[in-house]
Design an enzyme around this catalytic site. Structure first.
Site, mmCIF file in Angstrom:
data_model
loop_
_atom_site.group_PDB
_atom_site.id
_atom_site.type_symbol
_atom_site.label_atom_id
_atom_site.label_comp_id
_atom_site.label_asym_id
_atom_site.label_seq_id
_atom_site.Cartn_x
_atom_site.Cartn_y
_atom_site.Cartn_z
ATOM 1 N N GLY A 74 35.874 38.654 37.114
ATOM 2 C CA GLY A 74 37.276 39.275 37.433
ATOM 3 C C GLY A 74 38.538 38.588 36.903
ATOM 4 C CG HIS A 75 42.080 39.833 38.685
ATOM 5 N ND1 HIS A 75 42.759 38.866 39.221
ATOM 6 C CD2 HIS A 75 41.613 40.822 39.550
ATOM 7 C CE1 HIS A 75 42.744 39.341 40.459
ATOM 8 N NE2 HIS A 75 41.894 40.308 40.688
ATOM 9 C CG ASP A 76 44.447 35.890 37.761
ATOM 10 O OD1 ASP A 76 45.089 35.438 37.122
ATOM 11 O OD2 ASP A 76 44.643 37.078 38.324
ATOM 12 N N GLY B 90 39.903 35.876 40.727
ATOM 13 C CA GLY B 90 40.163 34.657 41.241
ATOM 14 C C GLY B 90 39.120 33.618 41.526
#
Ligand SMILES: CC(C)(COP(=O)(O)OP(=O)(O)OC[C@H]1O[C@@H](n2cnc3c(N)ncnc32)[C@H](O)[C@@H]1OP(=O)(O)O)[C@@H](O)C(=O)NCCC(=O)NCCS
Length: 214
Positions: free
Chosen positions: A140-142, A160
């Protein structure tokens, strides 16, 4: 005028089991033949050789070659051990991305990291050295994925998520957003991780619990 010939970079694959065959297939599908596999290294306690030839010897072969290398072993601690030895010998790993792996903007892949077909790595994710992102895993993002982590097929990390060094995430496991998986931890196949996992713990199930408590 003669057209300069672009040389394929010689490469040694550390490991000779199924992941080595996946890497051979990945490299065969890359446009422009950027790499030429010299051979495979057979490690103690790694999967039996599986038709990957030639076997050049053990990982000590890395000490005496200028070729690039990639680690084809699914055990995070073995990945770390090979990285330590290869770095000591001054070897340079190769980062591999299958053409069907998708990387969003501002993703960073550390040296030696591999993204297999269908891997999807979302915006601003950071992956360290020698991370293995297996087929159809989603980062996932980050996310912050530290060195030598192994993500099995279809693992799904929410935004995250932090996966500390040398942790192993099993096939189809889901980690909810912003959870932290401690260094050296194992997440079982199909688990849903709803809480942080301590270093070196082994969790499984839905929701994921310490395996000893199941
Ligand atoms: C979690 C895991 C690491 C545990 O392995 P292990 O320590 O050898 O554990 P065992 O097989 O002895 O099982 C211990 C108990 O946990 C249960 N268990 C094991 N894995 C489980 C899982 N993924 N989900 C739910 N329960 C699980 C077993 O049924 C057993 O329960 P029991 O004592 O009531 O019979 C392993 O089962 C696993 O899921 N590995 C990931 C495999 C994977 O995804 N590989 C990638 C393929 S490319």
């Amino acid at each position: 005028m003669a057209v300069p010939r672009i040389q394929s970079r010689p490469l040694v694959v550390v490991g000779a089991g199924a992941i080595a065959r996946q890497i051979r297939s990945l490299i065969a599908g890359l446009a422009g033949d950027p790499y030429r596999i010299l051979g495979y290294l057979d490690l103690p306690r790694s999967p039996r050789p599986s038709g990957c030839v030639p076997i050049l010897g053990g990982d000590e072969v890395l000490a005496g070659t200028d070729a690039g290398y990639v680690i084809a072993v699914g055990k995070p601690l073995v990945r770390r051990q090979v990285d330590l030895s290869a770095t000591r010998w001054g070897r340079q790993p190769v980062t591999l991305r299958h053409p069907d792996a998708t990387l969003d903007d501002d993703v960073t892949l550390g040296a030696g990291t591999i993204a297999f077909p269908g891997a999807r790595i979302q915006v601003d994710a950071r992956l360290g050295r020698h991370v293995l992102v297996n087929a159809n895993a989603v980062v996932g993002h980050d996310c912050d994925i530290h060195d030598h982590v192994v993500l099995s097929p279809l693992a799904m990390l929410g935004g995250g998520v932090v996966i500390e060094a040398a942790a192993f995430i099993g096939a189809g496991a889901v980690v909810l957003p912003r959870r932290v998986i401690g260094a050296g931890a194992t997440v079982g196949a199909g688990a849903v991780v709803t809480a942080d996992v301590p270093p070196r713990a082994c969790v499984a199930g839905v929701p994921a619990r310490d395996i000893n408590a199941i």
